[in-house]
Design a protein around this motif. Sequence first.
Motif, PDB file in Angstrom:
ATOM      1  N   ASP A  20      92.232-131.479  -6.467  1.00  0.00           N
ATOM      2  CA  ASP A  20      90.779-131.338  -6.651  1.00  0.00           C
ATOM      3  C   ASP A  20      90.278-132.176  -7.821  1.00  0.00           C
ATOM      4  N   ASN A  21      91.148-132.443  -8.784  1.00  0.00           N
ATOM      5  CA  ASN A  21      90.800-133.286  -9.932  1.00  0.00           C
ATOM      6  C   ASN A  21      91.553-134.610  -9.866  1.00  0.00           C
ATOM      7  N   CYS A  22      91.566-135.212  -8.680  1.00  0.00           N
ATOM      8  CA  CYS A  22      92.373-136.411  -8.439  1.00  0.00           C
ATOM      9  C   CYS A  22      91.938-137.605  -9.284  1.00  0.00           C
ATOM     10  N   ARG A  23      90.709-137.610  -9.782  1.00  0.00           N
ATOM     11  CA  ARG A  23      90.236-138.739 -10.601  1.00  0.00           C
ATOM     12  C   ARG A  23      91.009-138.850 -11.907  1.00  0.00           C
ATOM     13  N   THR A  24      91.613-137.765 -12.338  1.00  0.00           N
ATOM     14  CA  THR A  24      92.314-137.765 -13.624  1.00  0.00           C
ATOM     15  C   THR A  24      93.801-138.054 -13.485  1.00  0.00           C
ATOM     16  N   CYS A  67      92.503-140.319  -5.432  1.00  0.00           N
ATOM     17  CA  CYS A  67      91.749-139.524  -4.457  1.00  0.00           C
ATOM     18  C   CYS A  67      91.898-140.122  -3.059  1.00  0.00           C
ATOM     19  N   ASP A 105      94.742-127.618  -7.521  1.00  0.00           N
ATOM     20  CA  ASP A 105      93.807-128.034  -8.575  1.00  0.00           C
ATOM     21  C   ASP A 105      94.048-129.480  -8.991  1.00  0.00           C
TER      22      ASP A 105
END
Length: 679
Positions: free
Chosen positions: A263-267, A275, A260
């Motif tokens: 999957d939320n690499c922008r944060t 990302c 997860d």
Amino acid sequence: MNHITMSSEALMEKPMNGKCRCRTQSWYIVLISFLLWFTLFYLYSSSITFSKKGDSFFGNHHMGFVDSSESFHDVVREETGDSSSHVKDINVGDNVEEANNDGDEIDQVIASLMSEDNETQSVETISGKENEDKLSKEEVNTRDEDKPIDLSSMKGKRKEAVAKQKGTENVSQLRREENAEDRTVDSFPIVKSRRDRANRPRRRNRNKSVDSSDPVMEKRIEKVVVEPRRQNVLRARSDSTSCSGRYIYIHNLPKKFNQDLLDNCRTLSFWTDMCECASNLGLGAPLPSNEKLYSRTGWFATNQFLLEVIFHNRMKQYKCLTKDPSVASAIYVPYYAGLDVGRYLWDPDGFMRDYDAVNLVKWLASRPEWKKMWGRDHFLVAGRINWDFRRDPKNESDWGNELLNFAESRNMTMLVIESSPWNYNDFAIPYPTYFHPSRDDDVFQWQNRMRRLKRRYLFSFAGARRPNLRESIRDEVIDQCLASRRKCRFLECNKSQKCHNPVYLMKLFQSSVFCLQPPGDSYTRRSIFDSILAGCIPVFFHPGSAYVQYIWHFPKDYTKYSVLIPAGEVKSGNANIERILQRIPREKRVAMREEIIKLIPKVIYSDPSSRLDTTEDAFDLTVKGVIDRVETVRNQMREGKQVNSELDEEESWKYFTFGKLGIHEWDPFFSSKPGKRGR
């Protein structure tokens, strides 16, 4: 009278139409008698032949099949005349059942020795007793029916019965010989996997072939199948020997602890596109082709904080994985601790920084695998320095989270890119570099290339000043480099992003004999491993930068591959870096450079999508170090000893580096802990 006599004699002497009537009639009688005799003899012989099979001529509806009560060795003896030279005597009723039980035990051995992820060819056995019981019931039903004999239908039923017993749609296509007595047993067929049997061409014995629906062949296959299974067990044991004591079990963590986050690499970062960094299994984007600085393949823009992702993907390719934790020598926890805490390092709220770490240790402590050694066989990789996970529990606004302070974490082996010399539960492993080869030849070619380079500069430094750190020697190092322009080259990292571009770094390190590695925000730097990759001899100013850190990857004799100049001597102005390096003989430099080039495989992580054949990289050495440490702890627990009771944690760097405590010349370097700093 005379006329009559003469006529008769004439008739006897000259047959009508050239033939004799009496002789013709006699031949007819002889021919008919012969045919009648042949027919009676044929019927008589047939009756005797069928009676030998144990059934009457008219009452046997399954003639030609072997009775199920016959033993296997009797059948073979009937076929060959001597079964002793080919098979052992096996009783179908008893011993074959033992052979089948043998096969079941062998299956259990294979299951316990080999990983369930490994693909193995299965060998199927046919239970002769159960098949014959089913077939005998069909034969009884056939006897009760007053129908003409239909051998083809009987063969079809037998094939169906065998197919059901074997669990397959088709049985072997070998044809049945008409006369079993004419067959010879030169060699038994080797029973292979289902795929091999399907693709195998039909085997013919001279001019005739054999049908596996024949009970004789069923028993023959049943007998032969035991030996290949034992060969497979021996092969499995041989393969497992290399994994003996090296099995690793991977915890199947909830996705919130790893996937997860990707999957939320922008944060994950405010400044960096994580990302792109996390692409290619954590290696990052491939670097543009530059044959002057890189080899043709294996170069990526790898972020230094993606080690936990790279390590996890490498672990998935580890050849000694097991799904049975009871046989594992160590248990891997694939928690992306660095990516998790990196989201909140500048957040004053300590609760969010600790949230996932607290939930992780609770999850681990609830697992049955944990209770075996209370976590002392567990290990975790965190891709940041130890200070990012050692927040003061009394100060929530302090830097980092408390992952390494938890009681559960102190039982585990924690792998970080920089460890604490004053704590015994974390160990340092190399930073990731830009080079991730997929073949052994890629490594060897790169090493040879570094040997041939001509280096223009005596030493160099890539970095920036640390004006806010009173104890930093960065200013003195930079000033000495600038004063030796012909001997030293300086790459400024504060005003530009050149230090984040591998082109500038690799060009600098490949042109230098020595590379200066003073401490920065902490003792270690990624630059250490980038310079080693370029064949540049590192110059350290504190033993905490390498010697007490990477104990599984660097030689114990640091003088073979590096130079140590005490930071205090540089700070006070008593040490001139250029003079110290110039006094090192040329032969010594060549030997040190060769030692550094030999270290290259030990400090790189190969491409996770492949596996090096003969070369051990940083991952392999790390796994060995973890397993050895866990085994040491396991032995202490077996002996009833308290783990790590023999060492003072404040001096753990001595114990793990040299294996003993006591007074040491490096004591002044570790007399006090440094303050916890940010990036």
